[in-house]
Design a protein around this motif. Structure first.
Motif, PDB file in Angstrom:
ATOM      1  N   ALA A  90     -40.958  10.364  30.339  1.00 15.85           N
ATOM      2  CA  ALA A  90     -41.925  10.043  29.284  1.00 15.85           C
ATOM      3  C   ALA A  90     -41.738   8.602  28.833  1.00 15.85           C
ATOM      4  O   ALA A  90     -40.620   8.077  28.853  1.00 15.85           O
ATOM      5  N   VAL A  91     -42.840   7.990  28.431  1.00 14.05           N
ATOM      6  CA  VAL A  91     -42.790   6.673  27.799  1.00 14.05           C
ATOM      7  C   VAL A  91     -42.554   6.909  26.314  1.00 14.05           C
ATOM      8  O   VAL A  91     -43.372   7.542  25.647  1.00 14.05           O
ATOM      9  N   LEU A  92     -41.426   6.429  25.791  1.00 15.58           N
ATOM     10  CA  LEU A  92     -41.116   6.660  24.377  1.00 15.58           C
ATOM     11  C   LEU A  92     -41.828   5.643  23.472  1.00 15.58           C
ATOM     12  O   LEU A  92     -42.609   4.825  23.940  1.00 15.58           O
ATOM     13  N   GLY A  93     -41.504   5.701  22.175  1.00 16.15           N
ATOM     14  CA  GLY A  93     -42.093   4.774  21.209  1.00 16.15           C
ATOM     15  C   GLY A  93     -43.248   5.400  20.452  1.00 16.15           C
ATOM     16  O   GLY A  93     -44.117   6.038  21.060  1.00 16.15           O
ATOM     17  N   HIS A  94     -43.252   5.276  19.121  1.00 19.13           N
ATOM     18  CA  HIS A  94     -44.306   5.929  18.332  1.00 19.13           C
ATOM     19  C   HIS A  94     -44.563   5.219  17.009  1.00 19.13           C
ATOM     20  O   HIS A  94     -45.148   5.806  16.098  1.00 19.13           O
ATOM     21  N   GLU A  95     -44.097   3.975  16.862  1.00 18.81           N
ATOM     22  CA  GLU A  95     -44.288   3.259  15.584  1.00 18.81           C
ATOM     23  C   GLU A  95     -44.909   1.913  15.924  1.00 18.81           C
ATOM     24  O   GLU A  95     -44.193   0.965  16.231  1.00 18.81           O
ATOM     25  N   SER A  96     -46.231   1.853  15.929  1.00 19.25           N
ATOM     26  CA  SER A  96     -46.824   0.683  16.574  1.00 19.25           C
ATOM     27  C   SER A  96     -48.123   0.191  15.942  1.00 19.25           C
ATOM     28  O   SER A  96     -48.780   0.890  15.171  1.00 19.25           O
ATOM     29  N   SER A  97     -48.453  -1.026  16.352  1.00 18.38           N
ATOM     30  CA  SER A  97     -49.721  -1.652  15.960  1.00 18.38           C
ATOM     31  C   SER A  97     -50.295  -2.330  17.192  1.00 18.38           C
ATOM     32  O   SER A  97     -49.577  -2.530  18.175  1.00 18.38           O
ATOM     33  N   GLY A  98     -51.548  -2.682  17.133  1.00 13.53           N
ATOM     34  CA  GLY A  98     -52.142  -3.348  18.287  1.00 13.53           C
ATOM     35  C   GLY A  98     -53.582  -3.737  18.022  1.00 13.53           C
ATOM     36  O   GLY A  98     -54.067  -3.686  16.886  1.00 13.53           O
ATOM     37  N   VAL A  99     -54.244  -4.139  19.101  1.00  9.06           N
ATOM     38  CA  VAL A  99     -55.636  -4.557  19.022  1.00  9.06           C
ATOM     39  C   VAL A  99     -56.442  -3.687  19.986  1.00  9.06           C
ATOM     40  O   VAL A  99     -56.056  -3.507  21.142  1.00  9.06           O
ATOM     41  N   VAL A 100     -57.562  -3.151  19.505  1.00  6.15           N
ATOM     42  CA  VAL A 100     -58.395  -2.271  20.329  1.00  6.15           C
ATOM     43  C   VAL A 100     -59.043  -3.069  21.456  1.00  6.15           C
ATOM     44  O   VAL A 100     -59.645  -4.124  21.220  1.00  6.15           O
ATOM     45  N   GLU A 101     -58.883  -2.568  22.689  1.00 11.21           N
ATOM     46  CA  GLU A 101     -59.487  -3.229  23.855  1.00 11.21           C
ATOM     47  C   GLU A 101     -60.785  -2.553  24.275  1.00 11.21           C
ATOM     48  O   GLU A 101     -61.730  -3.207  24.691  1.00 11.21           O
ATOM     49  N   GLN A 102     -60.789  -1.214  24.205  1.00 10.92           N
ATOM     50  CA  GLN A 102     -61.921  -0.463  24.751  1.00 10.92           C
ATOM     51  C   GLN A 102     -61.973   0.881  24.021  1.00 10.92           C
ATOM     52  O   GLN A 102     -60.920   1.436  23.677  1.00 10.92           O
ATOM     53  N   VAL A 103     -63.187   1.394  23.794  1.00  5.45           N
ATOM     54  CA  VAL A 103     -63.294   2.707  23.137  1.00  5.45           C
ATOM     55  C   VAL A 103     -64.212   3.616  23.953  1.00  5.45           C
ATOM     56  O   VAL A 103     -65.084   3.144  24.699  1.00  5.45           O
ATOM     57  N   GLY A 104     -64.023   4.939  23.789  1.00  2.00           N
ATOM     58  CA  GLY A 104     -64.858   5.923  24.465  1.00  2.00           C
ATOM     59  C   GLY A 104     -66.242   5.995  23.837  1.00  2.00           C
ATOM     60  O   GLY A 104     -66.479   5.475  22.727  1.00  2.00           O
ATOM     61  N   SER A 105     -67.167   6.706  24.535  1.00  2.80           N
ATOM     62  CA  SER A 105     -68.577   6.714  24.134  1.00  2.80           C
ATOM     63  C   SER A 105     -68.807   7.342  22.757  1.00  2.80           C
ATOM     64  O   SER A 105     -69.786   7.027  22.097  1.00  2.80           O
ATOM     65  N   GLU A 106     -67.918   8.237  22.314  1.00  2.59           N
ATOM     66  CA  GLU A 106     -68.125   8.943  21.044  1.00  2.59           C
ATOM     67  C   GLU A 106     -67.294   8.374  19.892  1.00  2.59           C
ATOM     68  O   GLU A 106     -67.241   8.966  18.816  1.00  2.59           O
TER      69      GLU A 106
END
Ligand code: ZN
Ligand code: ZN
Length: 360
Positions: free
Chosen positions: A55-71
């Motif tokens: 598993a890829v660990l890590g769960h305390e994060s921030s970021g910038v949205v690159e792409q979103v789904g249709s809904e």
């Protein structure tokens, strides 16, 4: 993309190439900006809590949205976001009764027949709906919230877990009222945030308890009024004496049965002990049954009983107005490749928090 992978319990994380899928209708692809190292990651690395691997660990994060789904209507490309492991469905009993942080609806994950969000040779598990120790994250839209763009993203990441967990425990789970007294056992990121939350809520006295003396000054900066070095004295006795009978609210932010019992034992009549720390699976907590005649309460607090889409933007405002202390909580900024060194520092217990900062 590069990611830090746990392949075997008790072994260091490995930096590997992991594939990430495109967003489904309700999903968001995020370029990770920063990810904090949280003590709960260590619990999974050491096996005191189980998780399917690799598993890829890590769960305390921030970021910038690159792409979103249709809904997806809650965030759009370019938005700065904080993630939260409390992914919620919005229509189960927990969500509809205002306890969305308790939602465990499978809808926030992909189905068994869908392609996985993360993949690598031999498979790859997503962890706590997030997997933040990676250059990108693909998550359900109800696992992130947009924040104001002038908020620094490295500090915003902390709000994703430790700050929400600690502040929320004080203001939501235990509902600290102005003038009440508080004790917090354990002055790591979560404990310091509980102190900060109690101070924001107007607590009159806040006892910070730790066995590392250097934590004393740090705790004061977060709003503690008293520091007790539990290596030297009996913290329960000290708190009861100083408050003439015990505190209204106690918080355990380490994850040990012994300190959970201490949190309960330092309550005044009618007081509430909140267990935030992750006590290893199988360990028991025992308290004196007669204490319940004094209406003392012992309860768990998960992720600060959050309503994170409402809470997190407010916490950002608290930071921007100087009420929420985040600068002091980051003890070092590291690269993804230094993640294991960061966890070694955490085990030594002196640092408040290491944050991975990704290249822009
Ligand atoms: Zn955490
Ligand atoms: Zn739900």
């Amino acid at each position: 993309m590069k990611a830090a992978v746990l392949r075997e319990v008790g072994k260091p994380l490995q930096i590997e190439q992991v594939q990430i899928d495109k967003p489904g209708p309700h999903e968001v692809l995020i370029r990770t900006a920063a990810a904090g190292l949280c003590h709960s990651d260590l619990h999974f690395m050491q096996g005191s809590y189980p998780h399917p691997l690799p598993a890829v660990l890590g769960h305390e994060s921030s970021g910038v949205v690159e792409q979103v789904g249709s809904e997806v209507h809650t965030v759009k490309p370019g938005d700065h976001v904080i993630t939260c492991l409390s992914a919620f469905c919005g229509h189960c009993e927990f969500c509809l009764t205002g306890h969305m942080s308790l939602c465990v609806s499978p809808e926030t994950k992909r189905g068994k027949d869908d392609p996985p969000r993360l993949s690598a040779e031999g498979g790859m598990m997503q962890y706590l709906n997030l997997s933040s120790f990676a250059e990108q994250m693909l998550i359900h839209e109800h696992a992130c919230v947009a924040i104001r763009p002038d908020m620094p993203l490295d500090r915003a990441a902390l709000i994703g877990c430790s700050v929400t967990t600690g502040v929320g425990a004080a203001i939501h789970t235990s509902n600290v009222r102005p003038g009440e007294t508080v004790a917090v056992i354990g002055c790591g990121g979560v404990g310091l945030s509980a102190i900060n939350g109690a101070a924001i809520a107007g607590a009159s006295r806040i006892f910070a308890i730790d066995t590392v003396p250097s934590k004393g000054n740090l705790a004061m900066e977060f709003g503690a009024t008293d520091f007790i070095n539990a290596a030297d004295v009996d913290a329960v006795k000290e708190v009861i004496e100083a408050t003439k009978g015990g505190v209204h609210h106690a918080f355990e932010a380490i994850g040990l049965a012994k300190t959970a019992e201490q949190a309960f034992n330092m309550l005044r009549r009618g007081g509430t002990a909140n267990i935030i720390g992750m006590i290893p699976v199988g360990q028991m907590v025992s308290v004196m049954g007669a204490a319940f005649l004094g209406e003392k309460k012992l309860q768990g607090s998960l992720m600060g009983s959050n309503r994170f889409p409402v809470d997190m933007p407010r916490f950002v405002d608290f930071y921007m107005s100087g009420k929420l202390k985040l600068d002091q909580m980051i003890s070092q900024r590291i690269k993804l490749e230094q993640v294991n060194e960061g966890f070694e520092d955490m085990k030594r217990g002196e640092l408040a928090r290491s944050v991975i900062v990704f290249d822009a």
